[in-house]
Design a protein around this motif. Structure first.
Motif, PDB file in Angstrom:
ATOM      1  N   ASN A  85       0.825  -1.199   0.000  1.00  0.00           N
ATOM      2  CA  ASN A  85       0.000   0.000   0.000  1.00  0.00           C
ATOM      3  C   ASN A  85       0.879   1.278   0.000  1.00  0.00           C
ATOM      4  OD1 ASN A  85      -0.981   2.092   1.910  1.00  0.00           O
ATOM      5  ND2 ASN A  85      -2.828   0.831   2.024  1.00  0.00           N
ATOM      6  N   ALA A  86       0.501   2.267  -0.830  1.00  0.00           N
ATOM      7  CA  ALA A  86       1.338   3.472  -1.011  1.00  0.00           C
ATOM      8  C   ALA A  86       1.591   4.208   0.314  1.00  0.00           C
ATOM      9  CB  ALA A  86       0.670   4.412  -2.008  1.00  0.00           C
ATOM     10  N   LYS A  87       0.524   4.369   1.123  1.00  0.00           N
ATOM     11  CA  LYS A  87       0.699   5.115   2.384  1.00  0.00           C
ATOM     12  C   LYS A  87       1.640   4.360   3.325  1.00  0.00           C
ATOM     13  CE  LYS A  87      -3.560   7.721   2.407  1.00  0.00           C
ATOM     14  NZ  LYS A  87      -4.928   7.788   2.872  1.00  0.00           N
ATOM     15  N   GLN A  88       1.509   3.038   3.308  1.00  0.00           N
ATOM     16  CA  GLN A  88       2.378   2.249   4.198  1.00  0.00           C
ATOM     17  C   GLN A  88       3.836   2.304   3.724  1.00  0.00           C
ATOM     18  OE1 GLN A  88       0.309  -1.504   4.165  1.00  0.00           O
ATOM     19  NE2 GLN A  88      -0.735  -1.044   6.083  1.00  0.00           N
ATOM     20  N   GLY A  90       5.154   4.826   2.118  1.00  0.00           N
ATOM     21  CA  GLY A  90       5.597   6.175   2.504  1.00  0.00           C
ATOM     22  C   GLY A  90       5.953   6.229   3.983  1.00  0.00           C
ATOM     23  N   THR A  91       5.121   5.613   4.806  1.00  0.00           N
ATOM     24  CA  THR A  91       5.374   5.633   6.254  1.00  0.00           C
ATOM     25  C   THR A  91       6.649   4.860   6.575  1.00  0.00           C
ATOM     26  OG1 THR A  91       2.990   5.644   6.591  1.00  0.00           O
ATOM     27  CG2 THR A  91       4.335   5.164   8.519  1.00  0.00           C
ATOM     28  N   TYR A 142       2.572   6.178  14.781  1.00  0.00           N
ATOM     29  CA  TYR A 142       2.339   5.188  13.732  1.00  0.00           C
ATOM     30  C   TYR A 142       2.103   3.797  14.308  1.00  0.00           C
ATOM     31  CZ  TYR A 142       3.388   8.840  10.507  1.00  0.00           C
ATOM     32  OH  TYR A 142       3.339  10.010   9.827  1.00  0.00           O
ATOM     33  N   VAL A 150       4.261  -0.033  10.837  1.00  0.00           N
ATOM     34  CA  VAL A 150       3.469   0.520   9.732  1.00  0.00           C
ATOM     35  C   VAL A 150       2.389  -0.399   9.197  1.00  0.00           C
ATOM     36  CG1 VAL A 150       5.287   2.076   8.956  1.00  0.00           C
ATOM     37  CG2 VAL A 150       5.132  -0.148   7.921  1.00  0.00           C
ATOM     38  N   SER A 151       2.399  -1.656   9.600  1.00  0.00           N
ATOM     39  CA  SER A 151       1.343  -2.550   9.115  1.00  0.00           C
ATOM     40  C   SER A 151       1.200  -3.712  10.079  1.00  0.00           C
ATOM     41  CB  SER A 151       1.656  -3.036   7.696  1.00  0.00           C
ATOM     42  OG  SER A 151       2.570  -4.105   7.731  1.00  0.00           O
TER      43      SER A 151
END
Ligand code: GSH
Length: 220
Positions: A85-88, A90-91, A142, A150-151
């Motif tokens: 995922n793009a946001k993950q 980035g994070t 986060y 991040v996830s």
């Protein structure tokens, strides 16, 4: 076979070492003492900046620990430590860069003090601890109640932060005001890769003279 040039007590090395163990790839370990061997002409052809870690994969040499992590991730995609995922993504990158560009430079004066170098009057301890609190708040934002930063799965961010934070106790930095971060760190430290690479307190103490020499050379 991969050749991994490193120094076991270095946080820059440890993140790569943990990654190699997590990926379960075979590698040959070449330990440098950093007492001059990093300037050997042969080593300088691999790493002209006389730094560890360095990874050699046949005719390809990778320096810079974050680049090595990316190389290993691309070459050995399973298990994966990169979210989709793009946001993950980035994070994950933010957290990696905040660690090497904010946390490590901020804690450097504390390391200097522990190894016996004089305190810098321009960097009062209170300010350093305030900045570290800001960085820990950032990580905890986060992390929240998640198992990893991040996830739901471990990523490169956990490897990068999780191999730096355990060393901060030697610089009198406490996690007591960041209980989620503390619990996350304790969970990571149960993993075999963390346990195999955990520096022993006596080895850390024995390294202070060597660290002092390296830091003194750097500031000249
Ligand atoms: N940005 C580099 C930093 C590497 C680095 O600074 N390594 C230190 C040990 S932690 C080193 O090799 N110092 C020896 C020297 O400067 O001669 C990375 O992430 O790989």
């Amino acid at each position: 076979m991969l050749k991994f040039y490193h120094t076991p007590l270095s946080v820059n090395s440890r993140r790569v070492w943990v990654m190699l163990l997590e990926k379960q790839v075979e590698f040959e370990e070449i330990v440098l003492s950093l007492q001059g061997d990093q300037f050997d002409p042969e080593y300088l052809t691999l790493n002209p900046f006389h730094h560890i870690p360095t990874l050699v994969d046949d005719d390809f040499t990778v320096i810079e620990s974050l680049a090595i992590l990316d190389y290993l991730e691309a070459k050995y995609p399973t298990p994966s430590f990169t979210p989709k995922n793009a946001k993950q993504i980035g994070t994950m990158r933010m957290v990696e860069f905040v660690t090497v560009n904010e946390l490590l430079p901020t804690s450097l004066p504390l390391l200097k003090q522990v190894v016996g170098l004089p305190e810098d009057p321009n960097q009062p301890l209170e300010k350093i601890h305030q900045k570290i609190t800001t960085i820990f708040d950032f990580y905890q934002k986060y992390l929240g109640e998640n198992p990893y930063l991040v996830s739901e799965e471990m990523t490169l961010a956990d490897i990068v932060v999780g191999t730096v934070i355990p060393t901060l106790k030697y610089m009198n930095v406490s996690l007591e005001n960041h209980p989620q971060l503390q619990a996350w760190c304790e969970r990571l430290m149960l993993r075999e890769s963390w346990q195999k690479t955990e520096p022993q307190p006596e080895d850390i103490q024995a390294s202070y003279a060597r660290i002092k020499a390296i830091l003194t050379q750097k500031s000249q």
